[in-house]
Write an enzyme that holds these catalytic residues in place. Structure first.
Site, PDB file in Angstrom:
ATOM      1  N   HIS A  20      34.357  34.682  47.905  1.00 14.47           N
ATOM      2  CA  HIS A  20      33.544  35.759  48.468  1.00 14.47           C
ATOM      3  C   HIS A  20      34.416  36.714  49.280  1.00 14.47           C
ATOM      4  O   HIS A  20      35.204  36.270  50.102  1.00 14.47           O
ATOM      5  CB  HIS A  20      32.439  35.156  49.333  1.00 14.47           C
ATOM      6  CG  HIS A  20      31.340  36.103  49.649  1.00 14.47           C
ATOM      7  ND1 HIS A  20      30.443  35.867  50.642  1.00 14.47           N
ATOM      8  CD2 HIS A  20      30.981  37.294  49.093  1.00 14.47           C
ATOM      9  CE1 HIS A  20      29.574  36.872  50.696  1.00 14.47           C
ATOM     10  NE2 HIS A  20      29.883  37.743  49.765  1.00 14.47           N
ATOM     11  N   ASP A  28      44.623  52.066  35.814  1.00 18.45           N
ATOM     12  CA  ASP A  28      45.260  52.714  34.674  1.00 18.45           C
ATOM     13  C   ASP A  28      46.743  52.360  34.652  1.00 18.45           C
ATOM     14  O   ASP A  28      47.247  51.684  35.547  1.00 18.45           O
ATOM     15  CB  ASP A  28      45.018  54.225  34.712  1.00 18.45           C
ATOM     16  CG  ASP A  28      45.528  54.893  35.989  1.00 18.45           C
ATOM     17  OD1 ASP A  28      46.581  54.477  36.531  1.00 18.45           O
ATOM     18  OD2 ASP A  28      44.874  55.851  36.442  1.00 18.45           O
ATOM     19  N   HIS A 100      42.420  58.982  47.258  1.00 17.93           N
ATOM     20  CA  HIS A 100      43.296  58.211  46.372  1.00 17.93           C
ATOM     21  C   HIS A 100      44.449  57.538  47.122  1.00 17.93           C
ATOM     22  O   HIS A 100      44.798  56.393  46.810  1.00 17.93           O
ATOM     23  CB  HIS A 100      43.838  59.096  45.249  1.00 17.93           C
ATOM     24  CG  HIS A 100      44.576  58.347  44.188  1.00 17.93           C
ATOM     25  ND1 HIS A 100      44.006  57.334  43.457  1.00 17.93           N
ATOM     26  CD2 HIS A 100      45.841  58.470  43.732  1.00 17.93           C
ATOM     27  CE1 HIS A 100      44.885  56.859  42.589  1.00 17.93           C
ATOM     28  NE2 HIS A 100      46.010  57.530  42.743  1.00 17.93           N
ATOM     29  N   TYR A 122      42.673  58.636  37.498  1.00 23.55           N
ATOM     30  CA  TYR A 122      41.769  58.013  38.480  1.00 23.55           C
ATOM     31  C   TYR A 122      40.840  56.970  37.862  1.00 23.55           C
ATOM     32  O   TYR A 122      39.731  56.752  38.329  1.00 23.55           O
ATOM     33  CB  TYR A 122      40.969  59.070  39.248  1.00 23.55           C
ATOM     34  CG  TYR A 122      41.860  60.041  39.961  1.00 23.55           C
ATOM     35  CD1 TYR A 122      42.465  59.696  41.164  1.00 23.55           C
ATOM     36  CD2 TYR A 122      42.114  61.297  39.419  1.00 23.55           C
ATOM     37  CE1 TYR A 122      43.310  60.576  41.820  1.00 23.55           C
ATOM     38  CE2 TYR A 122      42.955  62.181  40.076  1.00 23.55           C
ATOM     39  CZ  TYR A 122      43.554  61.815  41.268  1.00 23.55           C
ATOM     40  OH  TYR A 122      44.399  62.696  41.902  1.00 23.55           O
ATOM     41  N   ASN A 124      40.539  53.782  38.117  1.00 24.17           N
ATOM     42  CA  ASN A 124      40.946  52.639  38.921  1.00 24.17           C
ATOM     43  C   ASN A 124      39.776  52.169  39.775  1.00 24.17           C
ATOM     44  O   ASN A 124      39.035  52.985  40.314  1.00 24.17           O
ATOM     45  CB  ASN A 124      42.091  53.022  39.867  1.00 24.17           C
ATOM     46  CG  ASN A 124      43.245  53.680  39.156  1.00 24.17           C
ATOM     47  OD1 ASN A 124      43.863  53.084  38.299  1.00 24.17           O
ATOM     48  ND2 ASN A 124      43.535  54.925  39.513  1.00 24.17           N
TER      49      ASN A 124
END
Length: 133
Positions: A20, A28, A100, A122, A124
């Protein structure tokens, strides 16, 4: 030998060990992997395997409660952005958007970074595990 599900032994092992609140990054082919974080490199060539093929296998194997994405994906990869939100809503998963650069910093806390062959920008996610009961 496993009959179904994730056949990659490294990826299967990491998924099985998730507790947990542990995180797993799927990215990418250009996403940097921080020193000290396990790299599971599935990339064979550009766009092989694609992000979504890998993501779907991981999603079938584990339960998640939160997904973190780069806020830039909204404008730079609207198809990815929309699909993540649809998936999250369908599964009751919280979506967190961060710049990012912050996203890349957060990958340092992941149990592993899974590198796909994806070449769209992007593409990801950082997936936070949940309990399955």
């Amino acid at each position: 030998m496993k009959k179904i599900g994730c056949l990659n032994s490294e990826l299967s092992y990491v998924i099985a060990k998730l507790g947990h609140f542990d995180t797993l990054t799927v990215g990418d082919c250009g996403l940097p992997v921080p020193d000290g974080v396990q790299r599971i490199d599935l990339a064979v060539t550009y766009n092989v395997p694609p992000f979504w093929d890998v993501f779907d296998v991981i999603d079938a194997e584990a339960k998640f409660q939160k997904v973190t994405i780069a806020e830039e994906s909204k404008n730079m990869n609207p198809e990815f952005y929309s699909r993540i939100y649809v998936w999250a809503k369908k599964n009751g998963i919280e979506v967190v958007e961060v710049p990012h650069n912050r996203f890349k910093e957060l990958t340092a806390f992941s149990r592993a970074v899974v590198r796909t062959g994806e070449c769209r920008p992007y593409c990801n996610v950082i997936l936070e595990s949940n309990v399955s009961f």
